[in-house]
Design an enzyme around this catalytic site. Structure first.
Site, PDB file in Angstrom:
ATOM      1  CB  CYS A 391      24.681  89.082  32.230  1.00 16.31           C
ATOM      2  SG  CYS A 391      24.136  90.786  31.933  1.00 16.31           S
ATOM      3  CG  ASP A 392      24.994  88.517  27.148  1.00 17.09           C
ATOM      4  OD1 ASP A 392      24.463  89.548  27.422  1.00 17.09           O
ATOM      5  OD2 ASP A 392      25.991  88.404  26.866  1.00 17.09           O
ATOM      6  CB  VAL A 393      21.729  82.825  29.722  1.00 21.36           C
ATOM      7  CG1 VAL A 393      22.996  82.635  28.662  1.00 21.36           C
ATOM      8  CG2 VAL A 393      21.868  82.927  31.164  1.00 21.36           C
ATOM      9  CB  SER A 432      25.783  90.390  24.117  1.00 21.78           C
ATOM     10  OG  SER A 432      25.100  90.924  25.222  1.00 21.78           O
TER      11      SER A 432
END
Length: 843
Positions: A391-393, A432
């Protein structure tokens, strides 16, 4: 200390460094672990002997307990728990360091030099803080503590105050003596432990890999300082090595995230700057045609039409245990001649290298794993990006928005690709807490749900209806010739060689052999004594790929059979099948016995190129009109043969269901909506657990309910079936004890019995006076149909004939269970039910 003692220390240190050096590549990591373990064991032994540690029975007992605990944890831990375990192990290093330091400072303070006292205090403080910080990290990674950062009121002020108190207490402990010194040291331990907790609790989410690598470094620092106290060069060297490697890894992690240590650990925000090579806006891309209301159909269509695919794995892949499914999908795409690569973000997962370990476990080709810096520029020219549990990456908000926890963090620019398929659990933000704007991109196809199941559905869809290009004429297509030859053959001999080892093709070769056997062909392996680079090389490789050992034949036992064999498949072998050895004189191989592949009806050669082997003698087999030459990477070539063989198998006239138990069983499974699998000891004997779980997953992809019913005495020890099924990655939640599932048999469409006899024998409840009379059984006979995959119709260990075999609802498939279950799977997938295809939006 004598010169001999110094020499021993140096040798152990060198051995440790050699072991660590092997960690640079996965292929050497296992050996490196072994070498490092030997070095550390030698170091422990040296310390014990030099210091005359006694009493020995107590020391030995301590070692036994510690080793037993370590083995117990190692056996039980899963890949998903590895990051938490690593964090805990760092804490164990810290607690060991501060305990040794505490003992030395309280026992021999008067004998220690100033340097020794200072080193001891530093080791105690850093060790205690590492211990508590590691416990917090381990708890977060294991899901026992809140995984997002916890920020206390005036957090930095609390940290600073604790640090000053630690310094003051350290000075006081160094100056005090006697009971007061011990009291202050105890206070120092408490303050240091609290400092570690306050320090670690604020770190979470994507910053966890940085914390893990930092704690690795601090554990080494503590060990090195304690080494100064006890004057152990070995401990100083080992600790310094760990400290330096952990520091380097911490710096790499921070650089990869475009952050500073202050930003991660103290919360000071660095200026967010776009990462090099990652533009903040995605380039325009032509609108992709949509399929009406069916994201899965859209995703399958996108994969079929793609020529290049990048897979982005994340922690969600680990949670779903989806790595095997992901690698299976990648291999299926490669068999369709698509370029497939894996892009690994530095902070994907919960520790450095987490994704590499998972993908290596699933036998992913390591050369297809790319770091972010090496592949980021290729996303814009890639047809499809497959995001699995990340997700965040891949969140464009990192480069599009300011002031968020991930602002300025370099990402894998999935949004730049032609299409993006997202296989995440749900649409919630990552750790995050920043919403992923990728989900709003019109190029994104969102397949929310369990990643293992979703990727399996993609694979099923891809293989169920592959694109059908116009078939080239056989005369112009060696691959088509080879596939046709294999389809027409009734007997095949496989000749493996060193090229198979170089291409890591053994798994593909065994997979092809099993596919041929499912088509009722005789397949054997012929192993030349000098194939490979050491005696038994081919046997080890084929055993690794689960080849049936009874089908491996030495040259002397099979050479005479080549002349009557339909097809010989040569994989990475040259000199050992070169007819020049018997046709020519004066060459390096003249007179050497060979495997006479040239005598067979057809010969398929899967070698890298047409160059001679190590002898330098040109292979005259290549000039033989019976030879079909498929030069190139052997793993890919054999995969293409398998794909061709399975894509359009020969279609013999189907026997009537009444005359064909296998066809009856396949039909029963296709029509069923619920299936219960009953495993037994015969499954273990046939090593069929992987095939059974594969069949279960195929049935689930066809939206059938599948459960496993485990009898308490199935197998040869308590929990035997659970262990076997866990080894094959069966979903543990689908394993049911007898008391929890017995009542469901009467309403189940099909029961599949694999290697079980007494535990499903109705005689236990129908007859009196037998060894099993009155024994509770799994009532398979109550189901709509029963498919029995047992070796034969003989009674089980009780000696009581199984009356289930006489039941008109039973379909009996006697024979090797692994092969039988494989035939069921092949039949199920070869002609699946054809649901109406969803229509495209454009009609």
């Amino acid at each position: 200390m004598s010169f001999f003692d110094v020499l021993i220390d140096v040798a152990i240190i060198i051995l440790l460094i050699v072991g660590i050096a092997q960690f640079r590549a996965p292929r050497g990591a296992r050996l490196g672990n072994g070498i490092a373990a030997v070095a550390l064991a030698a170091a422990i032994a040296v310390v014990l002997v030099r210091n005359n540690v006694a009493p020995w029975p107590l020391v030995a007992g301590t070692f036994v307990v510690g080793a037993a605990l370590g083995i117990w944890v190692a056996v039980r831990v899963t890949m998903i728990q590895i990051p938490a375990l690593v964090a805990f192990q760092h804490g164990a290093g810290g607690v060991a360091a501060f305990l040794v330091a505490f003992v030395e400072l309280t026992r021999t303070t008067a004998e220690l030099t100033t340097l020794g006292v200072v080193s001891g205090l530093v080791g105690l403080v850093v060790g205690a803080a590492t211990f508590s910080g590691s416990l917090i990290a381990s708890g977060k990674l294991a899901g026992k503590l809140k995984q997002r950062p916890t920020v206390l009121p005036a957090h930095n002020l609390v940290l600073l105050s604790l640090a000053l108190l630690v310094v003051a207490a350290g000075i006081g402990a160094g100056l005090a003596s006697g009971g007061l010194a011990i009291l202050i040291l105890a206070l120092l331990v408490a303050l240091s432990t609290t400092l570690g907790v306050v320090f670690a609790v604020r770190i979470g989410g994507a910053d966890m890999p940085v914390l893990i690598s930092f704690l690795n470094a601090t554990a080494g620092v503590a060990a090195a300082f304690v080494g100064v106290v006890i004057e152990s060069r070995l401990l100083i060297a080992a600790g310094a090595t760990v400290a330096s490697s952990g520091s380097i890894l911490t710096a790499v992690m921070c650089t990869s995230m475009n952050r500073s240590l202050l930003n991660v650990f103290v919360g000071i925000k660095a200026a967010a700057t776009p990462s090099p090579g990652v533009p903040s806006a995605a380039p325009a891309a032509p609108a992709a045609p949509a399929l009406a209301d069916d994201p899965l159909a859209q995703a399958v269509a996108a994969l079929r039409e793609a020529s290049s695919v990048i897979v982005v794995p994340g922690y969600g892949m680990a949670q779903a245990h989806a790595q095997f499914a992901v690698v299976g999908l990648a291999e299926a795409l490669e068999r369709q001649h698509k370029q497939v690569r894996f892009a690994v973000h530095p902070v994907a997962g919960r520790m450095p290298g987490h994704m590499h370990v998972l993908l290596a476990e699933a036998e992913a080709d390591y050369e297809k794993l790319f770091e972010m810096k090496d592949i980021a520029d290729d996303f814009a020219t890639t047809d499809v990006v497959l995001v699995v549990g990340a997700c965040d990456v891949v969140n464009p908000a990192a480069v599009e928005s300011q002031g968020t926890p991930i602002s300025g963090m370099p990402i894998l620019p999935a949004h730049q690709a032609g299409r993006v398929i997202v296989c995440n659990l749900d649409e919630k933000p990552g750790y995050s807490g920043v919403p992923n704007t990728l989900y709003d991109n019109e190029k994104a196809i969102l397949l929310f749900g369990d990643a293992k199941q979703t990727v399996g559905e993609l694979l099923s869809g891809l293989e169920a209806a592959p694109a059908a290009p116009a078939a080239p004429a056989l005369a112009d297509d060696p691959l088509a010739q080879a596939v046709a030859a294999l389809r027409e053959a009734s007997s095949v001999i496989v000749v493996p060689g060193y090229g198979m080892a170089q291409a890591h093709a053994q798994f593909a070769v065994v997979g092809l052999a099993e596919a041929l056997e499912r088509q009722h062909k005789q397949v054997r392996f012929a192993v030349h004594p000098v194939a490979g680079r050491m005696p038994g090389h081919m046997h080890v490789l084929l055993a690794e790929a689960e080849a049936d050992y009874e089908k491996l034949f030495e040259m002397k036992d099979i050479a005479d059979d080549f002349a009557t064999t339909d097809v010989v498949l040569v994989v990475g072998a040259c000199d050992v099948v070169n007819p020049a050895a018997v046709e020519s004189q004066g060459t390096p191989i003249s007179g050497m016995p060979i495997l006479p592949a040239h005598q067979a009806g057809r010969v398929i050669v899967c070698n890298l190129d047409e160059k001679p082997g190590y002898s330098g003698v040109p292979n005259t087999l290549y000039d033989n009109e019976k030879a079909i030459l498929l030069f190139g990477d052997a793993k890919q070539t054999v995969g293409e043969l398998l794909s061709g063989l399975e894509a359009a198998p020969a279609a013999p006239a189907a026997p009537a269901l009444a005359d064909d138990p296998l066809a009856q069983a396949v039909a029963a499974l296709r029509e069923a909506s619920s299936v219960i699998v009953v495993p037994g000891y015969g499954m273990a004997q046939a090593h069929a657990q992987f095939a059974v779980v594969g069949l279960a997953e195929a049935l689930e992809r066809q939206h059938k309910q599948v459960r496993f019913a485990v009898h308490p005495v199935a197998g040869r020890m308590p929990g035997h079936m659970h262990v076997l099924l866990a080894e094959a990655e069966a979903d543990y939640e689908k394993l049911f004890e007898m008391k929890d599932i017995a009542d469901d048999f009467a309403t189940t469409d099909v029961v599949l019995v694999v290697g079980a006899c007494d535990v499903v024998n109705p005689a236990a409840v129908e007859s009196q006076g037998t060894p099993i009379s009155g024994m509770p059984i799994l009532p398979a006979h109550q189901a709509g149909r029963v498919i029995v995959c047992n070796l034969d119709e003989k009674p089980g260990y009780s000696g009581v004939p199984n009356t289930l075999y006489d039941n008109e609802k039973a379909i009996l498939l006697f024979g090797d269970a692994k092969q039988t279950v494989g035939e069921l799977l092949s039949g199920l997938e070869a002609a699946p039910a054809a649901p109406a295809a969803p229509a495209r939006a454009d009609g």
